[in-house]
Design a protein around this motif. Sequence first.
Motif, PDB file in Angstrom:
ATOM      1  N   LEU A 124       0.827  -1.204   0.000  1.00 12.94           N
ATOM      2  CA  LEU A 124       0.000   0.000   0.000  1.00 12.94           C
ATOM      3  C   LEU A 124       0.859   1.250   0.000  1.00 12.94           C
ATOM      4  CD1 LEU A 124      -2.617  -1.116   2.687  1.00 12.94           C
ATOM      5  CD2 LEU A 124      -2.860  -1.237   0.201  1.00 12.94           C
TER       6      LEU A 124
ATOM      7  N   GLU B 206      -6.704   0.429   9.024  1.00 10.02           N
ATOM      8  CA  GLU B 206      -8.007  -0.157   8.730  1.00 10.02           C
ATOM      9  C   GLU B 206      -7.909  -1.176   7.608  1.00 10.02           C
ATOM     10  OE1 GLU B 206     -12.481   1.301   7.314  1.00 10.02           O
ATOM     11  OE2 GLU B 206     -10.975   2.767   7.938  1.00 10.02           O
ATOM     12  N   ARG B 207      -7.141  -0.837   6.581  1.00 11.55           N
ATOM     13  CA  ARG B 207      -6.977  -1.761   5.457  1.00 11.55           C
ATOM     14  C   ARG B 207      -6.218  -3.011   5.876  1.00 11.55           C
ATOM     15  NH1 ARG B 207      -8.869  -4.402   1.271  1.00 11.55           N
ATOM     16  NH2 ARG B 207      -7.345  -4.776  -0.400  1.00 11.55           N
TER      17      ARG B 207
END
Length: 330
Positions: A125, A139-140
């Motif tokens: 990410l 959160e991801r």
Amino acid sequence: MTASAPDRVLSVRDLKVHFPVLAGAVLRRQVGSVRAVDGVSFDVRRGETLGLVGESGCGKSTTGLAVLRMLDITSGRVEFEGEDITGLDRAAMRPIRRRMQMVYQDPFGSLNPRMKVAEIVGEPLEVHGLAADRAAFRERVAALLDMVGLLPDMADRYPHEFSGGQRQRIGIARALALEPSLIVCDEPVSALDVSIQAQVVNLFQELQERLGLTYIFIAHDLAVVRHISHRIAVMYLGRIVEIAPRGELYARPLHPYTQALLAAIPIPDPAIEAGRPQQIISGEVPSAMRPPPGCRFHTRCPHAMDRCKTEDPPLKEIDGGRAVACHLYG
């Protein structure tokens, strides 16, 4: 054996990966090459699992690395989602790598022991700039861990605190981080206990159904491949010798090498196992530096004919939507 363009995620044509063999202590010179992959062609349809099987050293893992462009390709063509990626440089491959990922064989060696799980899973990410802020990042990562059956609070632990099966789940979560359409699974359960293998294979299937993933599943365990694959390609000495739907391959293997591989799978019934004929492959696998002329399996094949020693059989389509490279079938 070709799929229509909209259904095709990956198309590989005459793929060759040769590694140079060098000699000389000071003036290094090439004295030969190892033909790890030597003319492989196949398609992978969207949403399917293509199993890739064969003996150790037959070129399975090299094929997987080559289609992801993690190894240099000697010749041939690799087309991913309609785009020819064969000659792309590292910069051009960067956005494409978001859509193609890999799950490695060794869940112990593929995770950085100095990084926490959140950093391992979330690294893609950050590399691709998909984490808007720290809260979105956490959160991801939590969502990815939950997706593979791990608790969100495990994100703050190190890899050594997990079992082999849990580590492989972390590797799967990392592969899912960028929402890829193709995942190459390089013997992802071979290093795990048998009791854990089934759990991980079931996880792969659940994720495929939920996310519409496409897999190339590389393995030497034919029982695992039978469970997860839709179609199976059998490799021998850098070549594909047979491709068929799973049910047809196991019910009626055509190539003598495929027949011998399937005959080696033990049957969990002593009476049936004792009564079935044995098909033992004689001899050793020839060198990939000096493969035999003609059919590469003829030196070990019980059905070898004179033409097998001189004519290399092409992989040709036959009835039932399957293909085989053998002179016994034309």
